[in-house]
Design a protein around this motif. Structure first.
Motif, mmCIF file in Angstrom:
data_model
loop_
_atom_site.group_PDB
_atom_site.id
_atom_site.type_symbol
_atom_site.label_atom_id
_atom_site.label_comp_id
_atom_site.label_asym_id
_atom_site.label_seq_id
_atom_site.Cartn_x
_atom_site.Cartn_y
_atom_site.Cartn_z
ATOM 1 N N ASP A 1 0.828 -1.204 0.000
ATOM 2 C CA ASP A 1 0.000 0.000 0.000
ATOM 3 C C ASP A 1 0.864 1.256 0.000
ATOM 4 O OD1 ASP A 1 0.760 -0.585 2.711
ATOM 5 O OD2 ASP A 1 -0.800 0.779 3.424
ATOM 6 N N PHE A 2 1.996 1.216 0.686
ATOM 7 C CA PHE A 2 2.925 2.350 0.687
ATOM 8 C C PHE A 2 3.461 2.604 -0.718
ATOM 9 C CE2 PHE A 2 7.523 3.400 0.813
ATOM 10 C CZ PHE A 2 7.436 4.706 1.266
ATOM 11 N N LYS A 3 3.885 1.555 -1.395
ATOM 12 C CA LYS A 3 4.436 1.719 -2.740
ATOM 13 C C LYS A 3 3.374 2.232 -3.705
ATOM 14 C CE LYS A 3 6.141 -2.508 -2.677
ATOM 15 N NZ LYS A 3 6.867 -3.749 -3.061
ATOM 16 N N GLU A 4 2.146 1.764 -3.536
ATOM 17 C CA GLU A 4 1.070 2.241 -4.405
ATOM 18 C C GLU A 4 0.721 3.692 -4.106
ATOM 19 O OE1 GLU A 4 -1.984 2.156 -7.353
ATOM 20 O OE2 GLU A 4 -0.097 1.077 -7.020
ATOM 21 N N LEU A 5 0.731 4.083 -2.842
ATOM 22 C CA LEU A 5 0.463 5.480 -2.493
ATOM 23 C C LEU A 5 1.525 6.393 -3.105
ATOM 24 C CD1 LEU A 5 -1.370 7.424 -0.855
ATOM 25 C CD2 LEU A 5 0.226 7.138 1.058
ATOM 26 N N CYS A 6 2.782 5.979 -3.034
ATOM 27 C CA CYS A 6 3.859 6.766 -3.642
ATOM 28 C C CYS A 6 3.710 6.829 -5.160
ATOM 29 C CB CYS A 6 5.218 6.174 -3.272
ATOM 30 S SG CYS A 6 5.703 6.428 -1.554
ATOM 31 N N ARG A 7 3.194 5.766 -5.756
ATOM 32 C CA ARG A 7 2.989 5.775 -7.206
ATOM 33 C C ARG A 7 1.850 6.704 -7.599
ATOM 34 N NH1 ARG A 7 0.293 3.482 -11.529
ATOM 35 N NH2 ARG A 7 -1.362 2.702 -10.169
ATOM 36 N N ARG A 8 0.797 6.712 -6.801
ATOM 37 C CA ARG A 8 -0.385 7.506 -7.142
ATOM 38 C C ARG A 8 -0.185 8.996 -6.876
ATOM 39 N NH1 ARG A 8 -4.959 3.994 -6.995
ATOM 40 N NH2 ARG A 8 -6.283 5.782 -7.488
ATOM 41 N N PHE A 9 0.640 9.327 -5.892
ATOM 42 C CA PHE A 9 0.906 10.726 -5.557
ATOM 43 C C PHE A 9 2.352 11.055 -5.926
ATOM 44 C CE2 PHE A 9 -2.834 10.059 -3.047
ATOM 45 C CZ PHE A 9 -3.412 11.312 -2.858
ATOM 46 N N VAL A 10 2.530 12.022 -6.803
ATOM 47 C CA VAL A 10 3.883 12.458 -7.141
ATOM 48 C C VAL A 10 4.539 13.031 -5.885
ATOM 49 C CG1 VAL A 10 3.161 12.991 -9.500
ATOM 50 C CG2 VAL A 10 3.158 14.807 -7.774
ATOM 51 N N PRO A 11 5.869 13.196 -5.880
ATOM 52 C CA PRO A 11 6.508 13.797 -4.704
ATOM 53 C C PRO A 11 5.862 15.127 -4.320
ATOM 54 C CG PRO A 11 8.169 12.880 -6.146
ATOM 55 C CD PRO A 11 6.861 12.759 -6.879
ATOM 56 N N GLY A 12 5.696 15.324 -3.045
ATOM 57 C CA GLY A 12 5.048 16.529 -2.544
ATOM 58 C C GLY A 12 4.769 16.384 -1.061
ATOM 59 N N LEU A 13 3.806 17.156 -0.562
ATOM 60 C CA LEU A 13 3.545 17.210 0.872
ATOM 61 C C LEU A 13 2.046 17.181 1.150
ATOM 62 C CD1 LEU A 13 5.991 20.155 1.720
ATOM 63 C CD2 LEU A 13 6.416 17.727 2.172
ATOM 64 N N PHE A 14 1.611 16.252 1.974
ATOM 65 C CA PHE A 14 0.232 16.274 2.454
ATOM 66 C C PHE A 14 0.079 17.433 3.435
ATOM 67 C CE2 PHE A 14 0.599 11.832 1.129
ATOM 68 C CZ PHE A 14 -0.591 11.656 0.435
ATOM 69 N N MET A 15 -0.932 18.254 3.192
ATOM 70 C CA MET A 15 -1.195 19.443 4.011
ATOM 71 C C MET A 15 0.015 20.381 4.074
ATOM 72 S SD MET A 15 -4.365 19.253 4.957
ATOM 73 C CE MET A 15 -4.658 20.251 6.419
ATOM 74 N N GLY A 16 0.910 20.246 3.099
ATOM 75 C CA GLY A 16 2.090 21.096 3.066
ATOM 76 C C GLY A 16 3.142 20.751 4.097
ATOM 77 N N VAL A 17 2.971 19.609 4.813
ATOM 78 C CA VAL A 17 3.913 19.279 5.893
ATOM 79 C C VAL A 17 4.396 17.829 5.879
ATOM 80 C CG1 VAL A 17 3.058 21.081 7.449
ATOM 81 C CG2 VAL A 17 2.026 18.810 7.529
ATOM 82 N N LEU A 18 3.548 16.870 5.498
ATOM 83 C CA LEU A 18 3.899 15.452 5.605
ATOM 84 C C LEU A 18 4.550 14.964 4.323
ATOM 85 C CD1 LEU A 18 3.843 12.676 7.018
ATOM 86 C CD2 LEU A 18 1.527 12.359 6.076
ATOM 87 N N ASP A 19 5.770 14.471 4.455
ATOM 88 C CA ASP A 19 6.582 14.036 3.324
ATOM 89 C C ASP A 19 6.772 12.525 3.390
ATOM 90 O OD1 ASP A 19 8.302 14.056 1.146
ATOM 91 O OD2 ASP A 19 10.045 14.704 2.308
ATOM 92 N N LEU A 20 6.431 11.825 2.311
ATOM 93 C CA LEU A 20 6.691 10.392 2.224
ATOM 94 C C LEU A 20 8.083 10.164 1.657
ATOM 95 C CD1 LEU A 20 3.347 9.055 0.670
ATOM 96 C CD2 LEU A 20 3.913 9.397 3.086
ATOM 97 N N LEU A 21 8.810 9.202 2.203
ATOM 98 C CA LEU A 21 10.117 8.853 1.659
ATOM 99 C C LEU A 21 9.927 8.095 0.349
ATOM 100 C CD1 LEU A 21 10.787 9.747 4.540
ATOM 101 C CD2 LEU A 21 12.466 7.913 4.648
ATOM 102 N N ARG A 22 10.850 8.283 -0.581
ATOM 103 C CA ARG A 22 10.685 7.819 -1.957
ATOM 104 C C ARG A 22 11.847 6.923 -2.387
ATOM 105 N NH1 ARG A 22 5.654 9.566 -4.312
ATOM 106 N NH2 ARG A 22 4.896 11.178 -2.880
ATOM 107 N N PRO A 23 11.731 6.315 -3.593
ATOM 108 C CA PRO A 23 12.839 5.475 -4.069
ATOM 109 C C PRO A 23 14.109 6.269 -4.354
ATOM 110 C CG PRO A 23 10.826 5.035 -5.315
ATOM 111 C CD PRO A 23 10.577 6.261 -4.492
ATOM 112 N N THR A 24 13.960 7.542 -4.761
ATOM 113 C CA THR A 24 15.111 8.386 -5.082
ATOM 114 C C THR A 24 14.896 9.759 -4.456
ATOM 115 O OG1 THR A 24 14.201 9.380 -7.105
ATOM 116 C CG2 THR A 24 15.253 7.208 -7.318
ATOM 117 N N ASP A 25 15.882 10.637 -4.643
ATOM 118 C CA ASP A 25 15.751 12.006 -4.141
ATOM 119 C C ASP A 25 15.363 12.988 -5.246
ATOM 120 O OD1 ASP A 25 18.098 12.048 -5.561
ATOM 121 O OD2 ASP A 25 19.387 12.591 -3.868
ATOM 122 N N ASP A 26 14.757 12.488 -6.318
ATOM 123 C CA ASP A 26 14.286 13.370 -7.387
ATOM 124 C C ASP A 26 13.232 14.338 -6.857
ATOM 125 O OD1 ASP A 26 15.927 11.976 -9.068
ATOM 126 O OD2 ASP A 26 14.321 10.817 -10.029
#
Length: 213
Positions: A51-76
């Protein structure tokens, strides 16, 4: 450690939490292609929760509510690499010995040579840290969430998937001290391509309950 009373959903129900996150934030953009999780999982020695990998796939890098950051496969796109963060955390612990070990007590950071330990999947700008209590003997989709604010605040364990936890952060005012619910704002997602708000008016526009998306 405080425990949430919510029970862990069945594994085949977990993706429904992603649909709820999309609905509550009004996110309407398609997934972007990019690096997969193969390298991270190979080095960690475990498969990360689906579910984590799918959430990262569905949401491009960014911030939930401008504050919550998910860790990603790369630092792009100014993302934080999950593997890079894990490696730097382990290196810091090994260099500082006992004081660093106490930083995560009563847990330890996960390592391929250990049966269980913490793997961080996200953090927020107010000092919140969000982990799985990973266990190689347990299917990763059933790992609980362990969270805290900056030390010395206590750990809190939540027996739920990380996508349920993120949804409840956005929509559940009773999620202990981790809820981001604001009475006058609708939850939103701030993608990397959108300028970061610099005024109260810009923040209010993002959280406007009557916005189009």
């Amino acid at each position: 450690m405080a425990a949430c009373a919510v029970t862990l959903p069945a594994v085949n129900d977990q993706l429904t939490w992603i649909d709820r996150i999309i609905d509550v934030t009004g996110w309407r953009y398609g997934p972007e292609g990019g690096a997969g999780w193969g390298q991270a999982e190979a080095e960690l020695g475990v498969t990360l929760p689906s579910d984590f990998k799918e959430l990262c796939r569905r949401f491009v890098p960014g911030l939930f509510m401008g504050v919550l950051d998910l860790l990603r496969p790369t630092d792009d796109h100014d993302s934080t690499s999950l593997l890079g963060w894990w490696n730097s955390s382990r290196r810091w612990v090994s260099e500082h010995d006992d004081p660093a070990g106490r930083l995560y007590a009563p847990h330890d950071l996960y390592g391929p040579d250990k049966g269980s330990g913490l793997i961080e999947w996200g953090h927020d700008s107010s000092g919140g840290q969000y982990f799985w209590l990973a266990d190689r003997s347990v299917e990763s989709d059933r790992w609980p969430v362990v969270a805290r604010h900056d030390p010395p605040h206590p750990w809190h364990r939540f027996d739920m998937s990380m996508t349920e936890f993120v949804y409840r952060m956005l929509a559940d005012p009773e999620l202990e001290s981790f809820s981001m619910v604001t009475p006058t704002w609708r939850p939103f997602y701030l993608p990397y391509w959108q300028p970061f708000p610099s005024t109260p008016e810009e923040w209010d526009a993002l959280g406007d309950p009557n916005r189009e998306n």
